[in-house]
Write an enzyme that holds these catalytic residues in place. Structure first.
Site, PDB file in Angstrom:
ATOM      1  CE  LYS A  35      -2.165  -1.022   4.006  1.00  0.00           C
ATOM      2  NZ  LYS A  35      -1.343  -2.393   3.835  1.00  0.00           N
ATOM      3  CB  THR A  36       3.618   2.262   2.320  1.00  0.00           C
ATOM      4  OG1 THR A  36       2.801   2.248   3.332  1.00  0.00           O
ATOM      5  CG2 THR A  36       4.308   3.699   2.434  1.00  0.00           C
ATOM      6  CG  ASP A 220       0.579   4.944   4.178  1.00  0.00           C
ATOM      7  OD1 ASP A 220      -0.283   4.014   4.137  1.00  0.00           O
ATOM      8  OD2 ASP A 220       1.722   4.563   4.308  1.00  0.00           O
ATOM      9  CD  GLU A 221      -0.405   2.830   8.317  1.00  0.00           C
ATOM     10  OE1 GLU A 221      -1.258   2.078   8.849  1.00  0.00           O
ATOM     11  OE2 GLU A 221       0.844   2.349   8.409  1.00  0.00           O
ATOM     12  CD  GLN A 251      -1.552  -3.397   8.788  1.00  0.00           C
ATOM     13  OE1 GLN A 251      -0.627  -2.781   9.580  1.00  0.00           O
ATOM     14  NE2 GLN A 251      -1.759  -3.290   7.709  1.00  0.00           N
ATOM     15  NE  ARG A 603       3.732  -4.049  11.053  1.00  0.00           N
ATOM     16  CZ  ARG A 603       3.230  -3.816  10.079  1.00  0.00           C
ATOM     17  NH1 ARG A 603       3.807  -2.819   9.214  1.00  0.00           N
ATOM     18  NH2 ARG A 603       2.035  -4.365   9.429  1.00  0.00           N
TER      19      ARG A 603
HETATM   20  P1  ATP Z   1       1.548  -2.083   5.966  1.00  0.00           P
HETATM   21  O1  ATP Z   1       0.214  -2.650   5.912  1.00  0.00           O
HETATM   22  O2  ATP Z   1       2.409  -2.840   6.948  1.00  0.00           O
HETATM   23  O3  ATP Z   1       1.739  -0.514   6.015  1.00  0.00           O
HETATM   24  P2  ATP Z   1       1.963  -1.948   3.154  1.00  0.00           P
HETATM   25  O4  ATP Z   1       0.885  -2.615   2.539  1.00  0.00           O
HETATM   26  O5  ATP Z   1       2.064  -0.437   3.048  1.00  0.00           O
HETATM   27  O6  ATP Z   1       2.293  -2.589   4.738  1.00  0.00           O
HETATM   28  P3  ATP Z   1       4.536  -2.002   1.981  1.00  0.00           P
HETATM   29  O7  ATP Z   1       5.237  -1.417   3.011  1.00  0.00           O
HETATM   30  O8  ATP Z   1       4.265  -0.912   0.886  1.00  0.00           O
HETATM   31  O9  ATP Z   1       3.202  -2.579   2.371  1.00  0.00           O
HETATM   32  O10 ATP Z   1       5.379  -3.011   1.386  1.00  0.00           O
HETATM   33  C1  ATP Z   1       5.776  -4.242   1.851  1.00  0.00           C
HETATM   34  C2  ATP Z   1       6.977  -4.861   1.669  1.00  0.00           C
HETATM   35  O11 ATP Z   1       6.866  -5.408   0.216  1.00  0.00           O
HETATM   36  C3  ATP Z   1       7.921  -3.466   1.344  1.00  0.00           C
HETATM   37  O12 ATP Z   1       9.356  -4.127   1.627  1.00  0.00           O
HETATM   38  C4  ATP Z   1       7.811  -3.163  -0.351  1.00  0.00           C
HETATM   39  O13 ATP Z   1       8.852  -2.880  -0.805  1.00  0.00           O
HETATM   40  C5  ATP Z   1       7.804  -4.673  -0.700  1.00  0.00           C
HETATM   41  N1  ATP Z   1       6.918  -4.871  -2.154  1.00  0.00           N
HETATM   42  C6  ATP Z   1       5.625  -4.099  -2.313  1.00  0.00           C
HETATM   43  N2  ATP Z   1       5.162  -4.466  -3.514  1.00  0.00           N
HETATM   44  C7  ATP Z   1       6.210  -5.129  -4.136  1.00  0.00           C
HETATM   45  C8  ATP Z   1       6.449  -5.761  -5.541  1.00  0.00           C
HETATM   46  N3  ATP Z   1       5.403  -5.590  -6.485  1.00  0.00           N
HETATM   47  N4  ATP Z   1       7.577  -6.479  -5.822  1.00  0.00           N
HETATM   48  C9  ATP Z   1       8.343  -6.627  -4.808  1.00  0.00           C
HETATM   49  N5  ATP Z   1       8.466  -6.135  -3.539  1.00  0.00           N
HETATM   50  C10 ATP Z   1       7.410  -5.354  -3.101  1.00  0.00           C
HETATM   51 MG    MG Z   2       2.244   0.780   4.791  1.00  0.00          MG
END
Ligand code: ATP
Ligand code: MG
Length: 724
Positions: A35-36, A220-221, A251, A603
């Site tokens: 997402k981020t 975000d969030e 979350q 995490r």
């Molecule tokens: P959270 O819910 O904990 O905030 P999130 O959904 O925001 O998580 P991110 O932090 O954006 O998730 O991504 C999680 C990890 O996966 C990061 O290390 C990111 O770089 C990696 N990632 C995300 N998408 C891809 C992709 N398409 N290919 C490879 N790595 C990815």
């Molecule tokens: Mg995130």
């Protein structure tokens, strides 16, 4: 334009979100699904491909750390620095807005931000003024009430008292508190948001200006926005704004601060044309960790329901360690951290997470003993330490004489012969004349032929005026240095014997370094001192000193939201601590704790340890507890129990056996000379008789019937019993 660089490393669903047409969009997806990452790439996409000026973007994240990271990532995607791009927390952005428009917001130019502590001090003073009893009107509860109202966007006149006298009084207290803040030019955290909202709501021209400027709102969030934050976004979006929000209902962990996951549904109503994108592939964790998280969160009933999968490796099992007490737990964690570090891994890749801030102290001690550098996020915050707040209070008084909470804090610190009675009469005068304490003090000191009291007050005021004059043209760190010297604080702590005083002086010196390293944002229209003071209030705890050293990260599970680490420890997984005692009986509270557990587990990228202690001393109290129910919710096949290492030293030396006497012979505990019926003496509980005995070695516990203190279970290793 570099389309490939921006779309590289995105899967199809992520790509569709990043490249979506310029219309409202909502991404709902589980932890670690990107997402981020999508939000960051969207910002770069808008700027680089859609040709949107960075000025027209507003990005909201949850911590200042996350904001800094996001800026860095956008800049590296674009291959250039982006100025004029507003990225920050809701509080940070609201603050920036209020600094720019202090006049329209009805604030003095040099308004100061107060934290939770200052807020309580003000409330206590208010209660005193009104002669209300603190045991009946608990300051913490009043504070909670006031903040909750503000979070809902309510002023005292908007709140219905329901004909309830108790509620009527609370509303009156809110009103009185707010008047004190207005007089002192003080703004608390909730007020930042509420003011910023009112600023736009009541000034259509200003709102129109910002609506025209910020067309793209990236959030975000999103699941953790509260009512006032949502209302603020909604105002800004107006009819033409284009929100891009990402979040995860699983979350949502800030309900206690007014966050409402319902905003996800509200968003879909408010922006009916919004596209909703789901991301289901997790890229962060091993399959084992992800399955553990999925299994735990599946126990919650109220969920939107998501299917999160990974094509990553199974990885290591989740390791569970049962410690016998909190020190054993800390030793275990530190032992594993040492191995980790000695294997050549960066220490910063390891995070130790806990439910409550107070848990950090024992962990910190163990880390210090082991010589492992660490950093605590939140909690033991540098800017919240008493001596730092003293120094800041002097600086704040220099910036704004009407800041009553600072005035009260330092008028007699260091002691200068101004007693509680003098302070009380200043307070009374201020109350009677609706003026600040500074003015009241001036009036009293010059008016009354009050001898020593009056002359000490005058001396204090002269000191502040002189400090203000002398530091006026100095650079910030010289100002700070001057303030800690001239105020007498350094001298004062030098007299405090031993290490404590020394630590305080070190901390004060650290404040000078913090000031030296401080870079005011030239875009902020305020003095450097004001900027520094706001920074201290807003960023307390985040980014502490020696930011470049490689160190283990300690933080609560709440502050770990959005972050990721190869190695994670979840400590203190015990019923009563996590889930928290308060929430156990309340189903929705328990579900929120479970979401927090889900945040904690997710995490971890590669290795996850879960630890719990049979006995824990926290807040000075001992308790025995069961392993957290959340541990049992992780399927057995994903878990491996860690046995204590054989060489864990058995703390025999703590039983002080009288010389030359044969020991008894009933096991367990026999090897320590413990037998049923044995008379013992305890330092605190006095004399007693052993009734019961269980466990072996370091785990051994005895039940003792003390003559005066009654029956207690004690861990032999730590009880320091004398055999008699
Ligand atoms: P959270 O819910 O904990 O905030 P999130 O959904 O925001 O998580 P991110 O932090 O954006 O998730 O991504 C999680 C990890 O996966 C990061 O290390 C990111 O770089 C990696 N990632 C995300 N998408 C891809 C992709 N398409 N290919 C490879 N790595 C990815
Ligand atoms: Mg995130």
């Amino acid at each position: 334009m570099d389309v490939t660089r921006i779309l590289e490393g995105l899967n199809d669903a992520q790509r569709s979100a990043v490249t979506a047409p310029l219309a409202p969009l909502l991404v709902i997806a589980g932890a670690g699904s990107g997402k981020t990452r999508v939000l960051t790439h969207r910002a770069a996409w808008l700027i680089d491909v859609e040709g949107v000026s960075p000025q027209r973007l507003l990005a909201v994240t949850f911590t200042n750390k996350a904001a800094a990271e996001m800026r860095g990532r956008i800049e590296s995607l674009l291959g250039m620095p982006v100025n004029h791009l507003w990225i920050g927390t809701f509080h940070g952005l609201a603050h920036r807005l209020l600094r720019r428009h202090w006049r329209e917001a009805g604030l003095p130019q040099n308004f100061q931000i107060i934290d939770s502590d200052d807020q309580q001090r003000l409330i206590k003073r208010l209660l005193k003024n009104l002669e209300l009893d603190e045991s009946r009107w608990v300051p913490r509860e009043i504070q909670y009430f006031i903040n909750a109202q503000k979070d809902e966007g309510l002023r005292p006149q908007h709140i219905d008292d329901d004909n309830d006298p108790q509620r009527r009084q609370l509303i009156a207290l809110y009103k009185g508190y707010q008047e004190m803040c207005e007089r002192g030019g003080l703004v608390d955290f909730a007020e930042l948001l509420l003011r910023a909202h009112e600023l736009w709501r009541d000034d259509p021209a200003l709102l129109a200006h910002y609506q025209a400027r910020f067309r793209h709102l990236l959030v975000d969030e999103f699941q953790d926005t509260n009512a006032i934050q949502y209302a603020w976004l909604r105002l800004l979006a107006g009819r033409d704004g284009i929100p891009f929000a990402v979040g995860d209902d699983d979350q949502s962990i800030y309900r206690w601060r007014g966050a409402r996951v319902e905003h996800i549904y509200r968003f879909q109503k408010d922006f009916p044309q919004a596209t909703v994108v789901k991301l289901e592939q997790n890229y962060r964790s091993t399959a084992t960790i992800l399955n553990a998280a999925n299994a735990v969160i599946a126990h919650n009933n109220s969920r939107m329901g998501k299917n999160l999968w990974t094509d990553g490796a199974h990885g290591e099992p989740v390791r569970v360690y049962s410690a016998y007490n909190e020190r054993d737990e800390a030793d275990f964690v530190v032992g594993r951290l040492k191995d980790w570090s000695e294997q050549g891994n960066p220490r910063a890749d390891a995070a130790v997470l806990y439910r409550s801030n107070a848990q950090s102290r024992v962990l910190e001690e163990a880390l210090i003993n082991a010589g492992l550098p660490y950093r605590v996020y939140g909690g033991l915050r540098f800017f919240e330490r008493a001596e730092i707040k003293d120094a800041l209070a002097y600086l704040r008084l220099i910036a704004n004489r009407d800041d009553d909470s600072s005035f009260e804090r330092v008028i007699n610190r260091p002691t200068r012969g101004i007693g509680a009675r003098s302070v009380e009469s200043i307070r009374a005068y201020a109350r009677a004349n609706s003026c600040s304490m500074w003015r009241a003090a001036g009036a009293i000191a010059s008016d009354e032929l009050g001898g020593r009291g009056a002359s000490s007050i005058l001396a204090f005021m002269t000191l502040i005026e002189r400090m203000a004059r002398e530091t006026q043209h100095l650079e910030l760190h010289y100002q700070v240095d001057h303030a800690i010297q001239a105020s007498g604080l350094i001298e004062f702590f030098r007299k405090e014997k031993g290490e404590r005083g020394e630590t305080k002086i070190e901390n004060l010196e650290e404040l000078v370094s913090a000031a030296r390293g401080f870079n005011a944002d030239p875009a902020e229209e305020m003095s450097v001192l004001d900027a520094f003071l706001s920074h201290a209030a807003l960023e307390a705890g985040e980014g502490q000193a020696d930011a470049w050293e490689d160190c283990v990260q300690l933080m609560t599970m709440h502050s770990a939201k959005g972050l990721e680490f190869p190695l994670v420890f979840l400590c203190g997984m015990e019923d009563g601590l996590f889930p928290h005692q308060r929430s156990i009986a309340d189903p929705s509270g328990l579900e929120e704790e479970r979401r927090l557990c889900y945040v904690g587990i997710t995490r971890a990228k590669r290795t996850l340890y879960v630890t719990h202690a049979e006995q824990r001393r926290l807040h000075g109290m001992d308790s025995f507890s069961q392993p957290s129910r959340f541990i049992a919710e992780i399927p057995d096949e994903l878990v491996e129990e860690v046995r204590p290492r054989v060489h864990v030293s058995r703390p025999v030396h703590t039983v002080n056996r009288p010389r030359g006497r044969a020991s008894g012979s009933i096991s367990p505990g026999a090897e320590l000379g413990i037998r049923l019926g044995q008379r013992v003496r305890h330092g605190k509980f006095g004399d007693g008789v052993i009734l019961n005995c269980e466990g072996q070695g370091a785990h051994a516990r005895v039940e003792v019937n003390f003559e005066t203190a009654g029956t207690k279970w004690l861990v032999l290793g730590y009880a320091n019993l004398d055999l008699m």
